[in-house]
Design a protein around this motif. Structure first.
Motif, PDB file in Angstrom:
ATOM      1  N   ALA A   1      55.790  43.117  28.748  1.00 26.82           N
ATOM      2  CA  ALA A   1      56.735  44.218  28.604  1.00 26.82           C
ATOM      3  C   ALA A   1      56.046  45.560  28.399  1.00 26.82           C
ATOM      4  O   ALA A   1      56.716  46.592  28.332  1.00 26.82           O
ATOM      5  N   GLU A   2      54.715  45.567  28.303  1.00 33.06           N
ATOM      6  CA  GLU A   2      53.968  46.792  28.058  1.00 33.06           C
ATOM      7  C   GLU A   2      52.983  47.063  29.191  1.00 33.06           C
ATOM      8  O   GLU A   2      52.450  46.132  29.795  1.00 33.06           O
ATOM      9  N   GLY A   3      52.748  48.348  29.460  1.00 31.84           N
ATOM     10  CA  GLY A   3      51.686  48.703  30.384  1.00 31.84           C
ATOM     11  C   GLY A   3      50.337  48.337  29.784  1.00 31.84           C
ATOM     12  O   GLY A   3      50.175  48.278  28.561  1.00 31.84           O
ATOM     13  N   ILE A   4      49.357  48.077  30.636  1.00 34.11           N
ATOM     14  CA  ILE A   4      48.031  47.678  30.164  1.00 34.11           C
ATOM     15  C   ILE A   4      46.953  48.559  30.794  1.00 34.11           C
ATOM     16  O   ILE A   4      47.095  49.055  31.908  1.00 34.11           O
ATOM     17  N   SER A   5      45.865  48.749  30.049  1.00 35.00           N
ATOM     18  CA  SER A   5      44.706  49.499  30.537  1.00 35.00           C
ATOM     19  C   SER A   5      43.447  48.819  30.013  1.00 35.00           C
ATOM     20  O   SER A   5      43.530  47.809  29.305  1.00 35.00           O
ATOM     21  N   HIS A   6      42.261  49.380  30.371  1.00 39.29           N
ATOM     22  CA  HIS A   6      41.002  48.722  29.979  1.00 39.29           C
ATOM     23  C   HIS A   6      41.103  47.216  30.216  1.00 39.29           C
ATOM     24  O   HIS A   6      40.794  46.403  29.339  1.00 39.29           O
ATOM     25  N   VAL A   7      41.542  46.840  31.398  1.00 38.28           N
ATOM     26  CA  VAL A   7      41.770  45.419  31.703  1.00 38.28           C
ATOM     27  C   VAL A   7      40.424  44.773  32.028  1.00 38.28           C
ATOM     28  O   VAL A   7      39.764  45.137  32.995  1.00 38.28           O
ATOM     29  N   ASP A   8      40.018  43.826  31.205  1.00 39.91           N
ATOM     30  CA  ASP A   8      38.703  43.196  31.327  1.00 39.91           C
ATOM     31  C   ASP A   8      38.873  41.685  31.467  1.00 39.91           C
ATOM     32  O   ASP A   8      39.418  41.034  30.574  1.00 39.91           O
ATOM     33  N   TRP A   9      38.405  41.164  32.593  1.00 39.95           N
ATOM     34  CA  TRP A   9      38.538  39.737  32.882  1.00 39.95           C
ATOM     35  C   TRP A   9      37.192  39.022  32.736  1.00 39.95           C
ATOM     36  O   TRP A   9      36.138  39.599  33.006  1.00 39.95           O
ATOM     37  N   THR A  10      37.271  37.762  32.343  1.00 45.05           N
ATOM     38  CA  THR A  10      36.131  36.860  32.443  1.00 45.05           C
ATOM     39  C   THR A  10      36.582  35.630  33.220  1.00 45.05           C
ATOM     40  O   THR A  10      37.778  35.329  33.285  1.00 45.05           O
ATOM     41  N   ALA A  11      35.629  34.930  33.823  1.00 50.47           N
ATOM     42  CA  ALA A  11      35.974  33.737  34.607  1.00 50.47           C
ATOM     43  C   ALA A  11      34.880  32.686  34.474  1.00 50.47           C
ATOM     44  O   ALA A  11      33.698  33.013  34.316  1.00 50.47           O
ATOM     45  N   THR A  12      35.313  31.454  34.553  1.00 53.20           N
ATOM     46  CA  THR A  12      34.403  30.311  34.550  1.00 53.20           C
ATOM     47  C   THR A  12      34.613  29.520  35.823  1.00 53.20           C
ATOM     48  O   THR A  12      35.743  29.162  36.156  1.00 53.20           O
ATOM     49  N   ALA A  13      33.536  29.290  36.556  1.00 50.24           N
ATOM     50  CA  ALA A  13      33.587  28.453  37.756  1.00 50.24           C
ATOM     51  C   ALA A  13      33.222  27.028  37.370  1.00 50.24           C
ATOM     52  O   ALA A  13      32.207  26.805  36.697  1.00 50.24           O
ATOM     53  N   ARG A  14      34.042  26.060  37.792  1.00 46.52           N
ATOM     54  CA  ARG A  14      33.780  24.650  37.494  1.00 46.52           C
ATOM     55  C   ARG A  14      33.720  23.845  38.777  1.00 46.52           C
ATOM     56  O   ARG A  14      34.487  24.077  39.708  1.00 46.52           O
ATOM     57  N   SER A  15      32.828  22.894  38.809  1.00 47.29           N
ATOM     58  CA  SER A  15      32.700  21.967  39.934  1.00 47.29           C
ATOM     59  C   SER A  15      32.467  20.565  39.388  1.00 47.29           C
ATOM     60  O   SER A  15      31.550  20.359  38.570  1.00 47.29           O
ATOM     61  N   GLY A  16      33.328  19.628  39.788  1.00 49.84           N
ATOM     62  CA  GLY A  16      33.199  18.267  39.274  1.00 49.84           C
ATOM     63  C   GLY A  16      33.382  18.190  37.781  1.00 49.84           C
ATOM     64  O   GLY A  16      32.821  17.308  37.121  1.00 49.84           O
ATOM     65  N   GLY A  17      34.147  19.124  37.212  1.00 51.81           N
ATOM     66  CA  GLY A  17      34.396  19.133  35.782  1.00 51.81           C
ATOM     67  C   GLY A  17      33.341  19.852  34.966  1.00 51.81           C
ATOM     68  O   GLY A  17      33.525  20.065  33.767  1.00 51.81           O
ATOM     69  N   SER A  18      32.239  20.262  35.594  1.00 50.25           N
ATOM     70  CA  SER A  18      31.156  20.933  34.885  1.00 50.25           C
ATOM     71  C   SER A  18      31.129  22.420  35.202  1.00 50.25           C
ATOM     72  O   SER A  18      31.510  22.846  36.297  1.00 50.25           O
ATOM     73  N   ILE A  19      30.665  23.222  34.262  1.00 53.76           N
ATOM     74  CA  ILE A  19      30.555  24.654  34.478  1.00 53.76           C
ATOM     75  C   ILE A  19      29.449  24.939  35.492  1.00 53.76           C
ATOM     76  O   ILE A  19      28.312  24.492  35.335  1.00 53.76           O
ATOM     77  N   ALA A  20      29.806  25.700  36.527  1.00 56.96           N
ATOM     78  CA  ALA A  20      28.837  26.056  37.563  1.00 56.96           C
ATOM     79  C   ALA A  20      28.452  27.527  37.511  1.00 56.96           C
ATOM     80  O   ALA A  20      27.468  27.940  38.126  1.00 56.96           O
TER      81      ALA A  20
END
Length: 267
Positions: A109-128
């Protein structure tokens, strides 16, 4: 040819599963064009109003509803998760540049700024691989609006093609406080030779500071395809109503459908 600009962010964190997007885009012409015309108007304040105790239902808006972006692409995206900032499309992983393109929708319901994403890549259940974002367009995103960003992975060449991605996001409120992210409205873009040139206007009502990053996302049909970036020629203060100009070199690549956003910081 791609220039990265990292933007720090500071508040709410939520882990978000990726939701695939599937819908057709609208045809548009390439070349000289004004900024994209929004199909629906987003609230200028970036905030949906509600009575005390009332739950707000955020309506998903058409792409570039705020009118802050310029270009020829008119992609359509899924509605996203209700009440959340959620990923609505993941593009290809560019192993040469180490970036994963994605789109997200702000269903809060609110506008957002300073939008910072992180991501984790996984393959076969393990972090890649793990990575973080390098800024978004627009720099401030109203309720219901879609934003574009990418994750930079240091070890992108080692991430398998069948990897699955988990996303988390941190945001700040929309305001004009010092060093909050400030969107400039792209008012003109022209494809000239092997470059896109244009201008952007500070219509925020406050003074802004550089550096002003210029991000271009290329689409193939309705899908994110590739990305490049630059900076405006101006890097000092821009008062409300002032303009900045830019050139984004495509280095021989072709892109018929693209969007460009320009962002800096409030003084």
């Amino acid at each position: 040819m791609k220039i990265f600009s990292r933007i720090a962010a500071v508040l709410l964190a939520t882990l978000l599963p990726f939701t695939a997007c599937s819908s057709a885009d609208d045809p548009d012409k390439a070349g000289s064009t004004p900024a994209a015309t929004p199909d629906e108007a987003a609230p200028r304040s970036g905030t949906a109003e509600a009575a005390p105790g009332e739950e707000i239902e955020v309506k998903p808006l058409a792409f570039n509803a705020s009118g802050l972006l310029g270009g020829t692409a008119r992609p359509r995206f899924d509605d996203g998760e209700a009440g959340e900032v959620s990923v609505v499309q993941v593009g290809p992983l560019d192993t040469d540049q180490g970036i994963l393109l994605f789109a997200f929708r702000n269903n809060t319901a609110e506008g957002i700024s300073h939008v910072d994403w992180t991501a984790t890549a996984r393959s076969g259940g393990s972090i890649a691989g793990t990575g973080s974002s390098q800024g978004t367009i627009p720099a401030q995103i109203a309720p219901g609006e879609v934003g574009l960003s990418y994750i930079f992975f240091e070890n992108a060449e080692a991430i398998p093609g069948n990897a699955q991605y988990e996303f988390a996001v941190e945001t700040s409120p929309v305001d004009t406080t010092s060093y909050n992210t400030a969107p400039l409205a792209v008012t003109e873009v022209n494809l000239v030779g092997e470059a896109i040139v244009g201008s952007a206007t500070n219509a925020t009502g406050a003074s802004t500071e550089g550096p002003y990053s210029v991000a271009m996302y290329c689409f193939e049909g309705n899908d994110l395809a590739w990305y490049t970036s630059s900076f405006t020629e101006q890097d000092g203060p821009i008062e409300d109503g002032g303009t900045a100009t830019f050139t984004v070199d495509l280095y021989g690549d072709k892109c018929a459908k693209y969007v460009i956003g320009v962002g800096g910081y409030f003084s």
